[in-house]
Structures are given as structure tokens and as C-alpha cells.
Design a protein around this motif. Structure first.
Motif, PDB file in Angstrom:
ATOM      1  N   ALA A 183       4.936  -0.185   2.219  1.00 51.51           N
ATOM      2  CA  ALA A 183       3.662   0.250   1.649  1.00 51.51           C
ATOM      3  C   ALA A 183       3.789   1.649   1.048  1.00 51.51           C
ATOM      4  N   GLY A 184       4.515   2.525   1.740  1.00 49.15           N
ATOM      5  CA  GLY A 184       4.720   3.864   1.204  1.00 49.15           C
ATOM      6  C   GLY A 184       5.509   3.856  -0.085  1.00 49.15           C
ATOM      7  N   ARG A 185       6.537   3.020  -0.133  1.00 46.27           N
ATOM      8  CA  ARG A 185       7.345   2.947  -1.354  1.00 46.27           C
ATOM      9  C   ARG A 185       6.544   2.336  -2.495  1.00 46.27           C
ATOM     10  N   SER A 186       5.661   1.389  -2.171  1.00 48.68           N
ATOM     11  CA  SER A 186       4.852   0.761  -3.221  1.00 48.68           C
ATOM     12  C   SER A 186       3.849   1.737  -3.828  1.00 48.68           C
ATOM     13  N   LEU A 187       3.519   2.791  -3.089  1.00 50.19           N
ATOM     14  CA  LEU A 187       2.614   3.813  -3.612  1.00 50.19           C
ATOM     15  C   LEU A 187       3.325   4.836  -4.483  1.00 50.19           C
ATOM     16  N   GLY A 188       4.629   4.667  -4.648  1.00 55.46           N
ATOM     17  CA  GLY A 188       5.394   5.566  -5.493  1.00 55.46           C
ATOM     18  C   GLY A 188       6.074   6.690  -4.744  1.00 55.46           C
ATOM     19  N   LEU A 189       6.034   6.655  -3.415  1.00 55.23           N
ATOM     20  CA  LEU A 189       6.699   7.697  -2.647  1.00 55.23           C
ATOM     21  C   LEU A 189       8.196   7.448  -2.605  1.00 55.23           C
ATOM     22  N   SER A 190       8.965   8.529  -2.611  1.00 62.09           N
ATOM     23  CA  SER A 190      10.412   8.392  -2.468  1.00 62.09           C
ATOM     24  C   SER A 190      10.738   8.077  -1.017  1.00 62.09           C
ATOM     25  N   ARG A 191      11.991   7.760  -0.760  1.00 56.83           N
ATOM     26  CA  ARG A 191      12.406   7.458   0.609  1.00 56.83           C
ATOM     27  C   ARG A 191      12.169   8.658   1.523  1.00 56.83           C
ATOM     28  N   ARG A 192      12.485   9.859   1.040  1.00 56.45           N
ATOM     29  CA  ARG A 192      12.279  11.057   1.857  1.00 56.45           C
ATOM     30  C   ARG A 192      10.791  11.310   2.108  1.00 56.45           C
ATOM     31  N   GLN A 193       9.970  11.141   1.063  1.00 50.70           N
ATOM     32  CA  GLN A 193       8.529  11.334   1.231  1.00 50.70           C
ATOM     33  C   GLN A 193       7.931  10.295   2.171  1.00 50.70           C
ATOM     34  N   THR A 194       8.418   9.069   2.090  1.00 45.00           N
ATOM     35  CA  THR A 194       7.923   8.022   2.986  1.00 45.00           C
ATOM     36  C   THR A 194       8.271   8.349   4.436  1.00 45.00           C
ATOM     37  N   THR A 195       9.490   8.828   4.641  1.00 48.13           N
ATOM     38  CA  THR A 195       9.897   9.193   5.996  1.00 48.13           C
ATOM     39  C   THR A 195       9.042  10.324   6.533  1.00 48.13           C
ATOM     40  N   ARG A 196       8.797  11.343   5.689  1.00 50.71           N
ATOM     41  CA  ARG A 196       8.052  12.524   6.133  1.00 50.71           C
ATOM     42  C   ARG A 196       6.568  12.238   6.311  1.00 50.71           C
ATOM     43  N   SER A 197       5.966  11.452   5.443  1.00 48.90           N
ATOM     44  CA  SER A 197       4.513  11.280   5.440  1.00 48.90           C
ATOM     45  C   SER A 197       4.037  10.013   6.148  1.00 48.90           C
ATOM     46  N   VAL A 198       4.907   9.013   6.261  1.00 52.85           N
ATOM     47  CA  VAL A 198       4.477   7.729   6.826  1.00 52.85           C
ATOM     48  C   VAL A 198       5.168   7.436   8.155  1.00 52.85           C
ATOM     49  N   VAL A 199       6.497   7.543   8.161  1.00 49.35           N
ATOM     50  CA  VAL A 199       7.253   7.113   9.334  1.00 49.35           C
ATOM     51  C   VAL A 199       7.160   8.128  10.476  1.00 49.35           C
ATOM     52  N   LEU A 200       7.459   9.389  10.179  1.00 48.80           N
ATOM     53  CA  LEU A 200       7.518  10.387  11.246  1.00 48.80           C
ATOM     54  C   LEU A 200       6.194  10.581  11.986  1.00 48.80           C
ATOM     55  N   PRO A 201       5.037  10.659  11.303  1.00 54.01           N
ATOM     56  CA  PRO A 201       3.788  10.813  12.057  1.00 54.01           C
ATOM     57  C   PRO A 201       3.556   9.692  13.068  1.00 54.01           C
ATOM     58  N   GLN A 202       3.873   8.451  12.687  1.00 54.65           N
ATOM     59  CA  GLN A 202       3.705   7.336  13.613  1.00 54.65           C
ATOM     60  C   GLN A 202       4.753   7.361  14.721  1.00 54.65           C
ATOM     61  N   ALA A 203       5.983   7.722  14.361  1.00 58.63           N
ATOM     62  CA  ALA A 203       7.056   7.755  15.359  1.00 58.63           C
ATOM     63  C   ALA A 203       6.806   8.835  16.401  1.00 58.63           C
ATOM     64  N   ILE A 204       6.332  10.004  15.980  1.00 59.59           N
ATOM     65  CA  ILE A 204       6.112  11.104  16.910  1.00 59.59           C
ATOM     66  C   ILE A 204       5.024  10.759  17.906  1.00 59.59           C
ATOM     67  N   ARG A 205       3.977  10.083  17.473  1.00 54.14           N
ATOM     68  CA  ARG A 205       2.934   9.660  18.407  1.00 54.14           C
ATOM     69  C   ARG A 205       3.491   8.709  19.458  1.00 54.14           C
ATOM     70  N   ALA A 206       4.435   7.874  19.046  1.00 51.42           N
ATOM     71  CA  ALA A 206       4.991   6.894  19.984  1.00 51.42           C
ATOM     72  C   ALA A 206       5.948   7.519  20.987  1.00 51.42           C
TER      73      ALA A 206
END
Length: 284
Positions: A183-206
Motif C-alpha cells: 500500500a505504501g509503494r502504491s502511494l508512490g513512496l520509495s522503499r526507504r520512505q515506506t520503511t520509515r513511515s509505514v513499517v517502523l511505526p507499526q513494528a515499534i508498537r509491536a
């Protein structure tokens, strides 16, 4: 089944009808469960133990004297715990990102570091890092004899727990649903931006609960730093016990301090976990 409720030519009676009700589990708690079955008795027992130790320290002169000699080391213990945990989290996050990257060199270097840390006992690693690796590195950087024993100990503990925390972060990152990344990539985010803005916030909560457990583990393992001459709680207790031969007084007072600290942290961690669980339920 044939018409009329017959199976194999034989009509089913009311007693032979199949049971299609939902299965019940014997270990499921019912609303009629008595209060004493779910009451946290462990807190009462721990409170009694801490209360008994505290009463000895307050009312017995020998225990009180030992406590007074040991307690000044608590500030060094707390300082070493906080610095070690912070640095270990930074190291762990970097290593976890390297382990989940597409770069084959980064993945293998990170895996080597983790396996090296996990394959050697903590006490051996403390000696190796503080007395071999840090002096060699400081000499190469022109900082020979400028790193104190306390910071050698902190660096050692940080590098050790960085390997364990890296696995926690890696598990949290890989637990994020693949659809979130897509979903992050489909919004035009790069792999690094997806990791920083989408993946890490969810991972840190877990990973907050297991990180809290490692914070408590670091607090307890600061007692190993006494082998390097760091004047923490444990070394103060050893010095007082060896000088006065009051081993019972010294180590009971030391146990009281560590137990009190870890119980307080465990209760705070429980509050954080319940808050995160409630937030997840509300988000759904």
C-alpha cells in the motif's frame, strides 16, 4: 444421508442425531470462576518478601549499615542501564534493518554480528569487549587511556544486548503485513520512505513489550559489570561483605534493592502493555 434422516438405510432416532453444537473447551474461564482463581497472588507474595526484607533493613542495625554502604551505587547502576539500553536499541534497529535489507553484504554482516553475540556467554563477552576490543579500537583512534571503566562496561553491555534487540526489531519488522508495504509503494513512496513511515511505526508498537523485558534484563545484568571494577551496587556489596564478613547482611540488602527495582519496572511494563492492547482494540 438418505431422505427422512436415514444413514446407510437406517433411520436416525432422536438419540442418534449428530451433535452439531459448538465445541466447548474445558480450560476456558467461565463467568462463574471464583475470584481467588484469577487474583494476582504473586503480587501479594512478592510484596510480603519485599516487606520482610525492608523491615530487616529498617529495624536491624547490621542490615541497615549494609544498605547504607550499598545504596550509593544505585545511581551508577541506573545510569549504566539507561545508556546501555539506549545505545543497544540504536544498534539493534540498525542491525535489524540490515538483516531485512536486499543487500547481501549487509545481511551477512548483520547475521555474523548477531550469531557472534549469541554464541558467547555474556561474562566472556564483557571481558572480551571491555578489555580487548575497546582498548584496541581506542588506541587506533588515538583515545588510549581516555575511556573510563564505566564507559567500557556500558559499551560492552550495549554491544551484547544490541544483538538480542536486533532480533526483536527484526521480528517486529517482518510481522508487519506485506499488504502494508504494498500500500505504501502504491502511494508512490520509495522503499526507504515506506520503511520509515509505514513499517517502523507499526513494528515499534509491536516490540515495546519485549523491549521492556530486555530493559529489565539489562538492569539485572549490570551486576556483571562489577568484574570490571565499576563501583555499582554489586561491587559495593562485595566490598562491604569482604571487609566486614557480613555476607548475609550485604547480599540480602543487595537483593532487596534489585528486587524492588525490577518489580517496579515489571508493573510499569504491565501498564504499558495493557495500554497498547486497549489502543489496538479501539483501533479495530
Amino acid at each position: 444421508m438418505s431422505p427422512g434422516g436415514a444413514v446407510g438405510g437406517k433411520r436416525l432416532t432422536s438419540d442418534d442425531e449428530p451433535d452439531v453444537s459448538a465445541p466447548t473447551w474445558s480450560n476456558r474461564r467461565q463467568d462463574t470462576t471464583p475470584w481467588y482463581d484469577t487474583f494476582p497472588w504473586w503480587t501479594v507474595l512478592i510484596a510480603l518478601i519485599i516487606g520482610w526484607m525492608g523491615a530487616l533493613i529498617i529495624f536491624d542495625e547490621g542490615y541497615n549499615r549494609a544498605y547504607d554502604r550499598i545504596i550509593p551505587g544505585i545511581w551508577l547502576t541506573i545510569r549504566a542501564t539507561l545508556w546501555s539500553f539506549f545505545i543497544a536499541c540504536v544498534i539493534g534497529l540498525v542491525v535489524a534493518l540490515a538483516r531485512t535489507s536486499r543487500n547481501v553484504v549487509a545481511r551477512n554482516v548483520a547475521r555474523t554480528y548477531v550469531e557472534f553475540i549469541r554464541g558467547i556467554p555474556i561474562l566472556v563477552l564483557i571481558f572480551t569487549i571491555a578489555l580487548v576490543i575497546v582498548p584496541e579500537a581506542s588506541e587506533a583512534l588515538g583515545l588510549e587511556n581516555r575511556i573510563s571503566s564505566e564507559w567500557r562496561a556500558i559499551i560492552a553491555l550495549s554491544l551484547i544486548y544490541g544483538g538480542y534487540i536486533a532480533e526483536i526489531f527484526r521480528a517486529g519488522i517482518q510481522a508487519v503485513d506485506r499488504g502494508q508495504v504494498e500500500a505504501g509503494r502504491s502511494l508512490g513512496l520509495s522503499r526507504r520512505q515506506t520503511t520509515r513511515s509505514v513499517v517502523l511505526p507499526q513494528a515499534i508498537r509491536a516490540v515495546v513489550p519485549p523491549l521492556g523485558n530486555d530493559f529489565i534484563a539489562i538492569l539485572k545484568d549490570t551486576s556483571l559489570l562489577s568484574v570490571l571494577g565499576v563501583l555499582d551496587l554489586t561491587l559495593r556489596a562485595r566490598q562491604y561483605a569482604s571487609g566486614s564478613f557480613k555476607f548475609r547482611d550485604s547480599y540480602l540488602a543487595l537483593s532487596f534493592i534489585y528486587l524492588t527495582l525490577t518489580v517496579i519496572l515489571s508493573l510499569l511494563l504491565g501498564v504499558v502493555e495493557r495500554r497498547l492492547h486497549r489502543d489496538r482494540k479501539e483501533a479495530r
